[in-house]
Design a protein around this motif. Structure first.
Motif, mmCIF file in Angstrom:
data_model
loop_
_atom_site.group_PDB
_atom_site.id
_atom_site.type_symbol
_atom_site.label_atom_id
_atom_site.label_comp_id
_atom_site.label_asym_id
_atom_site.label_seq_id
_atom_site.Cartn_x
_atom_site.Cartn_y
_atom_site.Cartn_z
ATOM 1 N N TYR A 1 0.847 -1.202 0.000
ATOM 2 C CA TYR A 1 0.000 0.000 0.000
ATOM 3 C C TYR A 1 0.881 1.250 0.000
ATOM 4 O O TYR A 1 2.026 1.209 0.455
ATOM 5 N N PRO A 2 0.290 2.382 -0.431
ATOM 6 C CA PRO A 2 1.083 3.629 -0.466
ATOM 7 C C PRO A 2 1.070 4.420 0.836
ATOM 8 O O PRO A 2 1.737 5.438 0.931
ATOM 9 N N LYS B 1 8.789 -2.396 -0.273
ATOM 10 C CA LYS B 1 9.525 -1.174 -0.624
ATOM 11 C C LYS B 1 8.662 0.086 -0.654
ATOM 12 O O LYS B 1 9.056 1.126 -0.162
ATOM 13 N N GLU B 2 7.482 -0.018 -1.278
ATOM 14 C CA GLU B 2 6.657 1.198 -1.408
ATOM 15 C C GLU B 2 6.222 1.691 -0.029
ATOM 16 O O GLU B 2 6.421 2.866 0.320
ATOM 17 N N LEU B 3 5.643 0.790 0.765
ATOM 18 C CA LEU B 3 5.114 1.181 2.078
ATOM 19 C C LEU B 3 6.232 1.682 2.990
ATOM 20 O O LEU B 3 6.084 2.710 3.658
ATOM 21 N N VAL C 1 5.413 2.335 10.434
ATOM 22 C CA VAL C 1 4.407 1.350 9.998
ATOM 23 C C VAL C 1 4.702 -0.022 10.613
ATOM 24 O O VAL C 1 3.790 -0.778 10.967
ATOM 25 N N VAL C 2 5.995 -0.319 10.777
ATOM 26 C CA VAL C 2 6.365 -1.587 11.420
ATOM 27 C C VAL C 2 5.900 -1.570 12.876
ATOM 28 O O VAL C 2 5.302 -2.545 13.372
ATOM 29 N N LEU D 1 12.760 -5.758 2.024
ATOM 30 C CA LEU D 1 13.427 -4.667 1.301
ATOM 31 C C LEU D 1 14.479 -5.210 0.345
ATOM 32 O O LEU D 1 15.138 -4.449 -0.360
ATOM 33 N N LYS D 2 14.633 -6.535 0.317
ATOM 34 C CA LYS D 2 15.518 -7.209 -0.660
ATOM 35 C C LYS D 2 16.841 -6.451 -0.821
ATOM 36 O O LYS D 2 17.195 -5.991 -1.923
ATOM 37 N N PHE D 3 17.591 -6.359 0.272
ATOM 38 C CA PHE D 3 18.854 -5.624 0.204
ATOM 39 C C PHE D 3 19.830 -6.304 -0.755
ATOM 40 O O PHE D 3 19.953 -7.527 -0.792
ATOM 41 N N HIS D 4 20.551 -5.489 -1.525
ATOM 42 C CA HIS D 4 21.516 -5.996 -2.517
ATOM 43 C C HIS D 4 22.549 -4.895 -2.711
ATOM 44 O O HIS D 4 22.312 -3.935 -3.448
ATOM 45 N N ASP D 5 23.688 -5.020 -2.029
ATOM 46 C CA ASP D 5 24.691 -3.946 -2.070
ATOM 47 C C ASP D 5 26.019 -4.564 -1.646
ATOM 48 O O ASP D 5 26.109 -5.785 -1.453
ATOM 49 N N ILE D 6 27.030 -3.749 -1.453
ATOM 50 C CA ILE D 6 28.307 -4.304 -0.977
ATOM 51 C C ILE D 6 28.096 -4.875 0.433
ATOM 52 O O ILE D 6 27.149 -4.492 1.139
ATOM 53 N N PRO D 7 28.974 -5.826 0.846
ATOM 54 C CA PRO D 7 28.722 -6.524 2.115
ATOM 55 C C PRO D 7 28.489 -5.595 3.301
ATOM 56 O O PRO D 7 27.524 -5.773 4.063
#
Ligand SMILES: O=C(O)c1cc(=O)[nH]c(=O)n1[C@@H]1O[C@H](COP(=O)(O)O)[C@@H](O)[C@H]1O
Length: 242
Positions: A15-16, A39-41, A49-50, A64-70
């Motif tokens: 939801y937004p 991600k949106e919420l 919200v959490v 949030l599907k984190f994907h970055d340097i360690p």
């Protein structure tokens, strides 16, 4: 982790705004389902919200599907755990060092109970999508490869489609949580999902947790649809355990 609970549905609150997410959550029963903040919420509402969903008694999957340097990923995962979320995720394609760094950060959080899982191949992708990003491989093969990597990096499980559950169970050691989006009741619209399965088929094949968004949240009577799916899931779990 050993999965003994009967609470297997995770409702995606895509939801937004916080009011809409909380209004949906109030129609659901935290004894029968968990909720997912994506991600949106989260980008719009942040940690409040959490907190609001925790106050209603829900376990929260912070997707949030984190994907970055360690270092960056690990510190983001730690921030999620310090919010007290039930589950958080990273992309397995971020690699072993990224996943190990995230797990090590979690180990430093006092009384950590947050489960850390990794997304394998998004359920919206099919073989042609993988080919376009240079992976000339069947999604099933890539999912099993990333599930093996995730387990050897010490994470608690993966996100995959229910279509890959049997192959993962055959390939890797238990216990390992399999969280499956791309769930569509027989009469629901497929939308942007590609590798899909019905709720009872997913439980039957061995999924641990089913992520379900629009089939519930966009229904005219979301509580009724959720209750109906919960009944199907309970029946399939009983059949699986019989
Ligand atoms: O990590 C996820 O939750 C996820 C991974 C994936 O491969 N596919 C996928 O659909 N999801 C999420 O699961 C939810 C599915 O929502 P619906 O397609 O509306 O049921 C969305 O919030 C997605 O962000």
């Amino acid at each position: 982790m050993t999965i003994i609970d009967t609470n297997r549905i995770i409702v995606a609150l895509d939801y937004p705004d916080q009011a809409s997410a909380v209004q949906m959550a109030r129609q659901l029963d935290p004894a029968l389902c968990r909720v997912k903040v994506g991600k949106e919420l989260f980008t719009r509402c942040g940690p409040s919200v959490v907190e609001a969903l925790h106050a209603l008694g829900f376990d929260v999957f912070l997707d949030l599907k984190f994907h970055d340097i360690p270092n960056t990923t690990a510190r983001a995962v730690r921030a999620a755990a310090e919010m007290g979320v039930w589950m958080v995720n990273v992309h397995a394609s971020g690699g072993r060092r990224m996943m190990e760094a995230a797990r090590e950060q979690l180990e430093q959080v006092a009384d950590n109970r947050t489960l850390l899982i990794a997304v394998t191949v998004l359920t919206s992708m099919e073989r042609s999508d993988l080919a376009e990003i240079g992976l000339d491989i069947d999604p099933l093969e890539q999912v099993v490869r990333l599930a093996r990597l995730t387990q050897s990096a010490g994470l608690d499980g993966v996100v995959c489609s229910a279509q890959e559950v049997a192959a993962i169970r055959a390939a890797i050691e238990q216990p390992f949580a399999l969280v499956t989006p791309g769930i569509r009741p027989a009469d629901a619209e497929q939308g942007d999902q590609r590798r899909i399965m019905t709720p009872s088929q997913a439980i039957h094949t061995g999924s641990d947790y089913l992520v379900i968004g629009r089939p519930i949240t966009q229904a005219s009577t979301p509580a009724d649809v959720a209750a109906c799916i919960q009944n199907d899931v309970a029946a399939a779990l009983n059949a699986r355990q019989a």
